[in-house]
Design a protein around this motif. Structure first.
Motif, mmCIF file in Angstrom:
data_model
loop_
_atom_site.group_PDB
_atom_site.id
_atom_site.type_symbol
_atom_site.label_atom_id
_atom_site.label_comp_id
_atom_site.label_asym_id
_atom_site.label_seq_id
_atom_site.Cartn_x
_atom_site.Cartn_y
_atom_site.Cartn_z
ATOM 1 N N ILE A 132 42.877 16.563 -12.629
ATOM 2 C CA ILE A 132 41.984 15.936 -13.363
ATOM 3 C C ILE A 132 42.472 15.749 -14.278
ATOM 4 O O ILE A 132 42.768 14.445 -15.216
ATOM 5 C CB ILE A 132 40.856 15.493 -13.406
ATOM 6 N N ALA A 133 42.538 17.415 -14.770
ATOM 7 C CA ALA A 133 43.188 17.190 -16.553
ATOM 8 C C ALA A 133 44.972 16.591 -16.700
ATOM 9 O O ALA A 133 45.328 15.886 -17.583
ATOM 10 C CB ALA A 133 42.913 18.691 -16.671
ATOM 11 N N LEU A 134 45.130 17.431 -15.721
ATOM 12 C CA LEU A 134 46.670 16.351 -15.594
ATOM 13 C C LEU A 134 47.550 14.782 -15.977
ATOM 14 O O LEU A 134 47.486 14.355 -16.327
ATOM 15 C CB LEU A 134 47.833 17.174 -13.949
ATOM 16 N N LEU A 135 45.691 14.379 -14.924
ATOM 17 C CA LEU A 135 45.886 12.871 -15.050
ATOM 18 C C LEU A 135 45.684 12.427 -16.033
ATOM 19 O O LEU A 135 46.614 11.312 -16.187
ATOM 20 C CB LEU A 135 44.747 12.789 -13.349
ATOM 21 N N PHE A 136 45.096 12.845 -17.235
ATOM 22 C CA PHE A 136 44.410 12.033 -18.044
ATOM 23 C C PHE A 136 44.867 12.425 -19.147
ATOM 24 O O PHE A 136 44.901 12.578 -20.295
ATOM 25 C CB PHE A 136 42.718 12.408 -17.972
ATOM 26 N N SER A 137 45.801 13.846 -19.567
ATOM 27 C CA SER A 137 46.512 14.281 -20.288
ATOM 28 C C SER A 137 47.901 13.296 -21.032
ATOM 29 O O SER A 137 48.610 12.876 -19.633
ATOM 30 C CB SER A 137 47.417 15.450 -19.464
#
Lengths: 145, 146
Positions: A132-137
């Motif tokens: 999720i962190a990568l998704l919204f990065s």
């Protein structure tokens, strides 16, 4: 959330760890779809008509999502895919725990037959948080290895 | 993001279909739920793989069909449900516990797994069960005698 700014090295580390985990998890399943089908069957969540197509398709989905993360290509799509898959795994493991089914997780195909338990859920939640962190990065889509 | 997701889904679908099409026998699209429900703990192989195992001299062939079948498997040891103890005694002289046994039956997984359990209880746990019947074996190039 959309403006989440991860340091480059953190993002790279997340991509390598999550991508590597997914590729590693897929290899045994790709070469032993029958064993993976049996693992899926034990959860008793997938209908008969979908069991084998699912056992054939899912490992490739894991592989290409992992490969995309490592290669730095289609990072957003791969992150979304990984997040959805991990959510599915969390749902399946939670369901088995709730029903008190004592089975091996099948997470890494024929390798690493861990019994399902809270530690697996914990591991999956860490994977979910990373994806999720990568998704919204904000910077993800421009980063390459 | 939708485009990226679509591309990954399609690539995975394409490659998985291709991989399956190259060797569809490895996992047929239609699941045989009976084998899963039975909780078969032994390796299940299709007829082509079973014939290959025999050609590679990797297995001892065991015919578990009951009675006196018209179509015989040359070199196979009969181990039948109805005369299990006698049949197994004959087989016992020729095998070691670590030998891999290939069990071929009439396609009924329940009977083949039942025999496999009985053999396994006697310490011979390296068992491979063939899916399908003798016609599948013959069709896959396995030798038969009529």
């Amino acid at each position: 959330m959309r403006n989440l700014k991860l340091p480059d090295y953190i993002e790279l580390l997340l991509r390598l760890m999550i991508g590597g985990t997914f590729i590693y998890a897929s290899i045994s399943k790709i070469f032993h779809p029958d064993a993976f089908a049996l693992s899926i069957f034990h959860y008793r969540l997938v209908p008969a008509a979908l069991l084998h197509p699912f056992a054939i398709y899912l490992p490739y989905l894991e592989f290409f999502a992992g490969a995309a993360l490592i290669a730095g290509k289609y990072i957003k799509g791969a992150s979304l895919l990984v997040s959805l898959m991990v959510l599915m795994f969390i749902g399946a493991i939670s369901s088995a725990l709730f029903r008190d089914i004592d089975i091996s997780c099948g997470c890494f195909g024929t390798e690493g037959g861990h019994a399902i338990g809270l530690q697996l859920l914990f591991r999956d939640f860490i994977l979910l948080a990373g994806s999720i962190a990568l998704l919204f990065s904000k910077i993800s889509s421009r980063q390459r290895l | 993001m939708k485009r990226e997701l679509g591309i990954l889904l399609l690539i995975s679908l394409g490659v998985s279909i291709l991989a399956w099409a190259i060797n569809p026998d490895r996992l047929p699209l239609k699941a045989d739920f009976a084998s899963y429900e039975l909780g078969v703990n032994f390796d299940l192989v299709n007829a082509a793989d079973a014939v290959q195992l025999l050609n590679d001299n990797a297995v001892v062939l065991v015919d578990i069909r009951s009675g006196e079948p018209e179509i015989r498997l040359p070199g196979a040891f009969p181990v039948r449900q109805e005369s299990f103890d006698n049949d197994f005694r004959d087989l016992f002289d020729f095998i070691l516990p670590e030998d891999k046994l290939l069990l071929v039956g009439n396609g009924d997984l329940m009977s083949i797994s039942s025999i496999a359990e009985r053999i396994s209880e006697r310490g011979y746990k390296n068992l491979v069960l063939m899916r399908g019947d003798i016609s599948a074996w013959e069709h896959a190039g396995g030798e038969v005698r009529k």
